[in-house]
Design a protein around this motif. Structure first.
Motif, PDB file in Angstrom:
ATOM      1  N   THR A   5     -21.769  72.322  17.938  1.00 21.42           N
ATOM      2  CA  THR A   5     -21.657  71.989  16.476  1.00 21.42           C
ATOM      3  C   THR A   5     -22.136  73.082  15.879  1.00 21.42           C
ATOM      4  O   THR A   5     -23.051  73.556  15.952  1.00 21.42           O
ATOM      5  N   PHE A   6     -21.243  73.517  14.884  1.00 21.84           N
ATOM      6  CA  PHE A   6     -21.805  74.800  14.014  1.00 21.84           C
ATOM      7  C   PHE A   6     -21.616  74.366  12.819  1.00 21.84           C
ATOM      8  O   PHE A   6     -20.765  73.649  12.413  1.00 21.84           O
ATOM      9  N   ALA A   7     -22.448  74.581  11.608  1.00 20.65           N
ATOM     10  CA  ALA A   7     -22.420  74.338  10.321  1.00 20.65           C
ATOM     11  C   ALA A   7     -22.354  75.449   9.440  1.00 20.65           C
ATOM     12  O   ALA A   7     -23.305  76.304   9.562  1.00 20.65           O
ATOM     13  N   THR A  22     -21.052  64.475   8.187  1.00 19.46           N
ATOM     14  CA  THR A  22     -20.902  65.874   8.941  1.00 19.46           C
ATOM     15  C   THR A  22     -20.033  65.279  10.263  1.00 19.46           C
ATOM     16  O   THR A  22     -20.012  63.955  10.428  1.00 19.46           O
ATOM     17  N   THR A  24     -19.462  66.049  14.433  1.00 15.66           N
ATOM     18  CA  THR A  24     -19.994  66.730  16.016  1.00 15.66           C
ATOM     19  C   THR A  24     -18.672  66.801  16.585  1.00 15.66           C
ATOM     20  O   THR A  24     -17.993  65.729  16.760  1.00 15.66           O
ATOM     21  N   TRP A 262     -10.722  64.437   5.305  1.00 15.74           N
ATOM     22  CA  TRP A 262     -11.242  65.562   5.943  1.00 15.74           C
ATOM     23  C   TRP A 262      -9.825  66.387   6.223  1.00 15.74           C
ATOM     24  O   TRP A 262      -8.782  66.042   6.151  1.00 15.74           O
ATOM     25  N   ARG A 272     -12.367  75.430  10.680  1.00 17.26           N
ATOM     26  CA  ARG A 272     -13.487  74.490  10.303  1.00 17.26           C
ATOM     27  C   ARG A 272     -12.907  73.227   9.841  1.00 17.26           C
ATOM     28  O   ARG A 272     -11.729  73.231   9.018  1.00 17.26           O
ATOM     29  N   THR A 284     -18.104  68.446   2.086  1.00 18.44           N
ATOM     30  CA  THR A 284     -19.139  68.394   3.099  1.00 18.44           C
ATOM     31  C   THR A 284     -19.517  69.813   3.738  1.00 18.44           C
ATOM     32  O   THR A 284     -18.635  70.656   3.434  1.00 18.44           O
ATOM     33  N   PRO A 286     -18.780  72.746   6.122  1.00 18.36           N
ATOM     34  CA  PRO A 286     -17.698  72.983   7.122  1.00 18.36           C
ATOM     35  C   PRO A 286     -18.398  73.249   8.596  1.00 18.36           C
ATOM     36  O   PRO A 286     -19.612  73.690   8.479  1.00 18.36           O
ATOM     37  N   VAL A 287     -17.695  72.419   9.439  1.00 17.05           N
ATOM     38  CA  VAL A 287     -18.219  72.462  10.814  1.00 17.05           C
ATOM     39  C   VAL A 287     -16.949  73.253  11.740  1.00 17.05           C
ATOM     40  O   VAL A 287     -16.043  73.059  11.495  1.00 17.05           O
ATOM     41  N   ALA A 288     -17.627  74.578  12.486  1.00 16.67           N
ATOM     42  CA  ALA A 288     -16.554  75.089  13.220  1.00 16.67           C
ATOM     43  C   ALA A 288     -16.153  74.435  14.394  1.00 16.67           C
ATOM     44  O   ALA A 288     -16.825  73.609  14.945  1.00 16.67           O
ATOM     45  N   ALA A 320     -13.533  64.937  16.649  1.00 14.09           N
ATOM     46  CA  ALA A 320     -14.848  65.284  15.762  1.00 14.09           C
ATOM     47  C   ALA A 320     -15.297  63.806  15.375  1.00 14.09           C
ATOM     48  O   ALA A 320     -14.887  63.165  14.383  1.00 14.09           O
TER      49      ALA A 320
END
Length: 326
Positions: A5-7, A22, A24, A262, A272, A284, A286-288, A320
């Motif tokens: 998980t990247f934020a 968020t 995962t 989303w 992302r 939110t 962003p998550v890569a 996700a």
């Protein structure tokens, strides 16, 4: 399988201004090379269907074991979208002008050809409450309805030339869709196709569409990097600049049942996943996508698992999982 998980915090926005949710992300590498797996559809906890657009197959992923089952489709089908109910799996034969049905037990395939001549490129489909199908046909510039029991199809021509009917949802048996080649949405009311003009005529290119918990129609503007909301009651339109701005190139989108919209920003690499809280009007962090994503084109929200499912051009299928209030 990917599971990192990247934020990324939004530039210029304080942590207190970021919506408290968020994701995962977990991804499964598809074993059929360079096949563009796309449009997952959850049948059950151990059966997630998807199609391989570049390799003419439908497949079932068991997320619990990581195993795949492949069903070969007619050569040249070019499957673009798949939806599933108790009768079987229905795929869009995008390159072969048909809607296909796959029997759950026998995996036998039945093809239902679109009527008429010229382009018949079935694009995105969605069920009605009684199991019939609404669908878009991008190159044909048409919207269609398939009465499954009668095995009959009806097609509507879109008045705007080269409008490219694209993303589609069905709300209370009424279709709503984006016209990607224009700055318009569309719907069908009492048998008549109606177009809805959006702001920024020379820049707005709505690509995907969703129905929010607020009862409004939401869309992503691929060209301008905006998230948009259309209120069917008041006909008011509101828009918000996305975290990556004009570089966002938002593509896949879905609405959950907890007040979030989303979407995937595909103009940045890695792609992302970003949410938007309807009530607070905040994004939110962003998550890569761990594999990079390439391009995440379509996704669905699965209420049972509280997660978003998507396919990626990195030859992966991803989940996700959403966490709220963190």
């Amino acid at each position: 399988m990917f599971g990192l998980t990247f934020a990324f915090m939004l530039s210029g926005i304080q942590a207190a201004d970021v919506a408290p949710a968020t994701v995962t992300i977990e991804e499964w590498q598809v074993q059929y090379a360079e096949s563009r797996p796309r449009d997952p559809y959850v049948q059950s906890t151990d059966k997630v269907w998807f199609v391989g657009q570049q390799a003419d197959y439908a497949a079932i992923l068991n997320p619990q074991t990581g195993e795949f089952e492949r069903i070969d489709l007619p050569e040249g089908a070019g499957p673009h979208n798949i939806i599933v109910d108790e009768r079987g799996a229905w795929y869009a034969g995008n390159k072969a002008a048909h809607i296909g049905h796959i029997d759950h037990d026998t995996k036998e395939i039945t093809q239902y050809p679109l009527p008429g001549d010229g382009r018949r490129d079935v694009h995105t489909m969605m069920f009605t409450s009684n199991g019939d199908l609404w669908f878009t046909a991008q190159g044909a510039n048409q919207v269609g309805y398939f009465d499954v029991e009668a095995e009959q199809m009806q097609l509507w021509d879109v008045p705007t030339k080269r409008a490219r009917p694209y993303g589609l949802i069905v709300v209370n048996d009424q279709p709503w869709l984006t016209l990607f080649g224009s700055n318009k949405l569309a719907t069908v009311v009492d048998g008549e196709l109606q177009e809805i003009e959006l702001p920024r005529a020379n820049a707005n290119r709505p690509r995907r569409i969703a129905y929010g918990t607020d009862g409004n129609i939401w869309y992503v503007d691929y060209a301008g990097g905006y998230l948009g909301r259309y209120n069917p009651e008041t006909e008011q339109i509101s828009e918000w600049v996305m975290p990556a701005g004009v570089q966002s190139m938002p593509y896949a989108m879905a609405a959950d049942n907890n007040g979030y919209i989303w979407f995937a920003e595909t103009g940045v690499q890695p792609n992302r996943i970003v949410g938007f809280h309807i009530d607070s009007e905040t994004f939110t962090a962003p998550v890569a996508v761990p594999s990079g994503g390439g391009t995440v084109r379509h996704m669905m929200f699965d209420e049972a698992s509280q997660s978003l499912w998507f396919g990626a051009d990195t030859n992966t299928v991803g989940q996700a999982t959403i966490r709220y209030g963190e």
